[in-house]
Each structure stands twice: as structure tokens, then as C-alpha cells.
Design an enzyme around this catalytic site. Sequence first.
Site, mmCIF file in Angstrom:
data_model
loop_
_atom_site.group_PDB
_atom_site.id
_atom_site.type_symbol
_atom_site.label_atom_id
_atom_site.label_comp_id
_atom_site.label_asym_id
_atom_site.label_seq_id
_atom_site.Cartn_x
_atom_site.Cartn_y
_atom_site.Cartn_z
ATOM 1 N N ASP A 110 -8.684 81.966 -33.225
ATOM 2 C CA ASP A 110 -10.006 81.541 -34.700
ATOM 3 C C ASP A 110 -9.448 80.001 -33.974
ATOM 4 O O ASP A 110 -11.010 79.016 -34.604
ATOM 5 C CB ASP A 110 -8.596 81.034 -35.741
ATOM 6 N N ASP A 113 -6.312 74.455 -30.833
ATOM 7 C CA ASP A 113 -5.986 73.065 -31.497
ATOM 8 C C ASP A 113 -5.121 71.483 -30.533
ATOM 9 O O ASP A 113 -5.716 71.596 -29.330
ATOM 10 C CB ASP A 113 -5.097 73.265 -32.609
ATOM 11 N N PHE A 162 -6.855 69.186 -40.615
ATOM 12 C CA PHE A 162 -6.070 70.580 -40.626
ATOM 13 C C PHE A 162 -7.766 71.174 -41.615
ATOM 14 O O PHE A 162 -8.090 70.933 -43.035
ATOM 15 C CB PHE A 162 -4.454 70.342 -41.507
ATOM 16 N N VAL A 163 -7.575 72.459 -41.481
ATOM 17 C CA VAL A 163 -8.239 73.472 -42.318
ATOM 18 C C VAL A 163 -7.958 74.469 -42.213
ATOM 19 O O VAL A 163 -7.218 75.475 -41.397
ATOM 20 C CB VAL A 163 -10.017 74.306 -41.285
ATOM 21 N N ASP A 169 -5.293 79.882 -42.254
ATOM 22 C CA ASP A 169 -3.796 79.253 -42.548
ATOM 23 C C ASP A 169 -3.289 78.670 -43.131
ATOM 24 O O ASP A 169 -2.975 78.005 -42.337
ATOM 25 C CB ASP A 169 -3.219 81.174 -43.016
HETATM 26 P P1 IMP Z 1 -2.346 75.234 -30.284
HETATM 27 O O1 IMP Z 1 -1.493 76.070 -30.077
HETATM 28 O O2 IMP Z 1 -2.006 73.819 -31.494
HETATM 29 O O3 IMP Z 1 -3.144 75.106 -30.197
HETATM 30 O O4 IMP Z 1 -2.534 76.267 -32.319
HETATM 31 C C1 IMP Z 1 -3.462 77.594 -32.438
HETATM 32 C C2 IMP Z 1 -3.257 77.933 -33.303
HETATM 33 O O5 IMP Z 1 -2.016 77.422 -34.291
HETATM 34 C C3 IMP Z 1 -4.313 78.218 -33.715
HETATM 35 O O6 IMP Z 1 -4.547 79.687 -33.520
HETATM 36 C C4 IMP Z 1 -4.029 78.317 -35.521
HETATM 37 O O7 IMP Z 1 -3.983 79.231 -35.503
HETATM 38 C C5 IMP Z 1 -3.351 77.238 -35.846
HETATM 39 N N1 IMP Z 1 -3.757 76.270 -35.966
HETATM 40 C C6 IMP Z 1 -3.916 75.177 -35.630
HETATM 41 N N2 IMP Z 1 -4.819 74.398 -36.089
HETATM 42 C C7 IMP Z 1 -5.360 74.824 -37.898
HETATM 43 C C8 IMP Z 1 -5.943 74.345 -38.586
HETATM 44 O O8 IMP Z 1 -6.238 73.014 -38.685
HETATM 45 N N3 IMP Z 1 -5.457 75.244 -39.491
HETATM 46 C C9 IMP Z 1 -4.948 76.653 -39.908
HETATM 47 N N4 IMP Z 1 -4.845 76.983 -38.595
HETATM 48 C C10 IMP Z 1 -4.016 76.130 -37.494
HETATM 49 MG MG MG Z 2 -2.142 80.636 -37.191
#
Ligand code: IMP
Ligand code: MG
Length: 188
Positions: A110, A113, A162-163, A169
Site C-alpha cells: 500500500d 513509509d 498519516f492516511v 488502516d
Molecule cells: P514502513 O515499514 O514504515 O515503510 O511502513 C509500512 C507499512 O506501514 C505499510 O505497509 C502500511 O501498512 C503501514 N503504514 C505506513 N504509513 C501508513 C499510513 O499513513 N497509513 C496507514 N498505514 C501506514
Molecule cells: Mg498496515
Amino acid sequence: MIPPGDVLIGQREIASRIVDLARDLAGELRRDLAEEGASLDTPGRVVMIPVLSGSIIFFADLVRRLPVALATELVSVSSYRGATTESLGASLEGALPGNLAGKHVVIVDDILDSGRTLGLLRGRIGELGPASLRICVLLRKERPRDVPVEADLVGFDIPDVFVVGYGLDYDGHYRNLPDVRLLEGAGG
Ligand code: IMP
Ligand code: MG
């Protein structure tokens, strides 16, 4: 419960961008497959992997636009978020699919981040010897990554907010909203 706020990306905009993404991805796969004398119709060459659970809606819409003979395998990564908006790490839940060697693999998530989730997956799946490995995300946050990882196909670049919605979710809520919305008052 934090209520969802303004629409950041509407459902029509998402749908039309997915048409572009599917065309770009199919084009890249077509070139890779042509190099080995295969085509998009050749079975057993392409494996698409949605990262559970956030990518399920995006994945469902994307694969239905792909004129490609593909297999799907699931992976699940927990990112320790719960009722927070901050990434505290990522760990693989369960085993990786065992049949990825020599395949053209596309990881679908999705959002990119912190990079922890996709950095982990690119590393672990890369070790399995795929013929090619791509990352396709609907959203990419404009922020420094904690783990350096690039997405190959990106739907939308968004600011560091944050979305929720369209699969994303907040503590298990709002995945079914058809648009991507801001989460009002959410920090970090
Ligand atoms: P990362 O490991 O920090 O890159 O984040 C990965 C996971 O965190 C994504 O696959 C999402 O499931 C969740 N995530 C990151 N940012 C958001 C957001 O803004 N809204 C909802 N879920 C997020
Ligand atoms: Mg997630």
C-alpha cells in the site's frame, strides 16, 4: 477513535492511476519475458506478492488490470503499529513463498513509509534468486527512509501525513473507505 478527515486522493483518481501502473508494469514484464523468449501469456514466469493486509484492495484492482499469466503468493509483515501512526520495526510473519527462484517477482504494498517493511522484503526475497524483483506501491511518503529502499512503480507521492482508506488502516479501522483520506489529528 480518530475520525477520518479530508479526501487526499479520490477513488476516480486512484482507478485511473491504476490503469497507468498496470500498463507500465505489463510493459516492463513484457520486455523481461521477451529476453527469455517468453511472453505475458507464458504461465509460471510471473509471481505477484501482496503484502498483507494493507495492499489487499490495491492488489485486487491492480491484478485485474494486468493482462499477464501470473501466480500470487501472500506475505505478511507486522509493523508494530497498533493504535499509533509510527513505524517501530518490521518482522516477517510466517514463511516466505518457496518457489520464487528464477521467477519475475513483483511485491505490491500500500505505502512506502519508513522503508522497514519493503527493505526487509526486498532483502529476503532477493536472496531467493528471482529472475527480476520489483516493488510496486500505491503511495510513497516524501520523507527520509529509515531503511534505504526504492519502489520501482509508484501510484502517488504524498506528503508525510498519516492516511487511511483504500486498504490502509488505523488500528484495524477504515480499510474499506473507497478514497484515501487524511487521519485528522494523527501525529507522527
Ligand atoms: P514502513 O515499514 O514504515 O515503510 O511502513 C509500512 C507499512 O506501514 C505499510 O505497509 C502500511 O501498512 C503501514 N503504514 C505506513 N504509513 C501508513 C499510513 O499513513 N497509513 C496507514 N498505514 C501506514
Ligand atoms: Mg498496515
